[in-house]
Design a protein around this motif. Structure first.
Motif, PDB file in Angstrom:
ATOM      1  N   GLY A 111       0.976  -1.009  -0.218  1.00 55.73           N
ATOM      2  CA  GLY A 111      -0.234  -0.377   0.438  1.00 55.73           C
ATOM      3  C   GLY A 111       1.047   1.409  -0.306  1.00 55.73           C
ATOM      4  O   GLY A 111       0.364   2.313  -0.936  1.00 55.73           O
ATOM      5  N   LEU A 122       1.823   1.875  -3.602  1.00 58.10           N
ATOM      6  CA  LEU A 122       1.031   2.225  -4.426  1.00 58.10           C
ATOM      7  C   LEU A 122       0.902   3.711  -3.949  1.00 58.10           C
ATOM      8  O   LEU A 122       0.846   4.656  -5.070  1.00 58.10           O
ATOM      9  CB  LEU A 122      -0.143   1.185  -4.419  1.00 58.10           C
ATOM     10  N   THR A 123       0.497   3.900  -3.066  1.00 52.68           N
ATOM     11  CA  THR A 123       0.607   5.659  -2.818  1.00 52.68           C
ATOM     12  C   THR A 123       1.271   6.158  -3.214  1.00 52.68           C
ATOM     13  O   THR A 123       1.767   7.453  -3.617  1.00 52.68           O
ATOM     14  CB  THR A 123      -0.149   5.366  -1.041  1.00 52.68           C
ATOM     15  N   ASP A 150       1.849   7.206  -7.078  1.00 49.54           N
ATOM     16  CA  ASP A 150       1.068   7.759  -7.568  1.00 49.54           C
ATOM     17  C   ASP A 150       1.031   9.414  -7.872  1.00 49.54           C
ATOM     18  O   ASP A 150       1.718  10.111  -7.321  1.00 49.54           O
ATOM     19  CB  ASP A 150      -0.666   7.814  -6.239  1.00 49.54           C
ATOM     20  N   VAL A 202      -4.115  11.293   3.645  1.00 50.70           N
ATOM     21  CA  VAL A 202      -3.654  10.347   2.271  1.00 50.70           C
ATOM     22  C   VAL A 202      -3.847   8.569   3.326  1.00 50.70           C
ATOM     23  O   VAL A 202      -4.924   8.315   2.393  1.00 50.70           O
ATOM     24  CB  VAL A 202      -3.109  10.117   2.534  1.00 50.70           C
ATOM     25  N   GLY A 203      -3.924   8.460   4.212  1.00 49.89           N
ATOM     26  CA  GLY A 203      -3.540   7.173   4.569  1.00 49.89           C
ATOM     27  C   GLY A 203      -5.419   6.829   5.024  1.00 49.89           C
ATOM     28  O   GLY A 203      -5.402   5.323   5.390  1.00 49.89           O
ATOM     29  N   VAL A 263      -7.724   8.088   4.054  1.00 52.56           N
ATOM     30  CA  VAL A 263      -8.912   7.870   2.770  1.00 52.56           C
ATOM     31  C   VAL A 263      -8.364   6.826   2.475  1.00 52.56           C
ATOM     32  O   VAL A 263      -9.270   5.570   1.932  1.00 52.56           O
ATOM     33  CB  VAL A 263      -8.300   8.888   1.851  1.00 52.56           C
ATOM     34  N   LYS A 264      -6.827   6.082   2.101  1.00 49.67           N
ATOM     35  CA  LYS A 264      -7.020   4.905   1.570  1.00 49.67           C
ATOM     36  C   LYS A 264      -7.581   3.724   2.592  1.00 49.67           C
ATOM     37  O   LYS A 264      -7.848   2.688   1.995  1.00 49.67           O
ATOM     38  CB  LYS A 264      -5.498   4.604   1.982  1.00 49.67           C
ATOM     39  N   LEU A 265      -7.274   4.164   3.433  1.00 53.04           N
ATOM     40  CA  LEU A 265      -7.787   2.983   5.049  1.00 53.04           C
ATOM     41  C   LEU A 265      -9.512   2.797   4.593  1.00 53.04           C
ATOM     42  O   LEU A 265      -9.940   1.711   4.469  1.00 53.04           O
ATOM     43  CB  LEU A 265      -7.645   3.374   6.307  1.00 53.04           C
ATOM     44  N   TYR A 291     -11.014   3.419   2.183  1.00 50.45           N
ATOM     45  CA  TYR A 291     -10.979   2.578   0.771  1.00 50.45           C
ATOM     46  C   TYR A 291     -11.000   0.926   1.124  1.00 50.45           C
ATOM     47  O   TYR A 291     -11.691   0.145   0.316  1.00 50.45           O
ATOM     48  CB  TYR A 291     -10.001   3.179  -0.153  1.00 50.45           C
ATOM     49  N   ALA A 292      -9.642   0.686   1.173  1.00 53.99           N
ATOM     50  CA  ALA A 292      -9.833  -0.717   1.776  1.00 53.99           C
ATOM     51  C   ALA A 292     -10.673  -1.085   2.501  1.00 53.99           C
ATOM     52  O   ALA A 292     -10.825  -2.159   2.443  1.00 53.99           O
ATOM     53  CB  ALA A 292      -8.408  -0.788   3.008  1.00 53.99           C
TER      54      ALA A 292
END
Length: 106
Positions: free
Chosen positions: A14, A17-18, A21, A57-58, A60-62, A64-65
């Motif tokens: 993750g 990937l971030t 970006d 950022v973390g 939002v990605k969390l 999403y996951a």
């Protein structure tokens, strides 16, 4: 069946990937200096900016996951099929529009 990776492997995947970006890289290289005077930043300012970035950022990605892992199982089987069909149609239409626009510029 899905093989579950270890937590450190998932975290590194993750993170990489971030960090790769291209939109985020463009923001931090081009737009961010337009909003913040980099010459006047102190060490505490940099730490605050890093913390805000990691949390934003973390977070939002969390989210999403979590939605990807738990959201699908909460949908009824009929809705899953409908949403997948709507998603496939939407992506196909967008792809066709992009191809048409590209061919129109030639």
């Amino acid at each position: 069946p899905i093989d579950h990776a270890s937590l450190p492997v998932s975290f590194m995947a993750g993170l990489l990937l971030t960090l790769a970006d291209h939109k985020a890289i463009l923001f931090y290289l081009v737009f961010f200096p337009a909003f913040v005077d980099l010459a006047s930043l102190s060490a505490p300012d940099v730490v605050i900016i890093l913390l805000v970035t990691v949390i934003a950022v973390g977070g939002v990605k969390l989210a999403y996951a979590w939605l990807a892992a738990n959201g699908v199982s909460r949908l009824a089987a009929g809705w899953q099929q409908r949403l997948q069909s709507i998603g496939a149609i939407t992506i196909s239409v967008i792809g066709l529009v992009l191809v048409y626009q590209y061919l129109d510029t030639l």
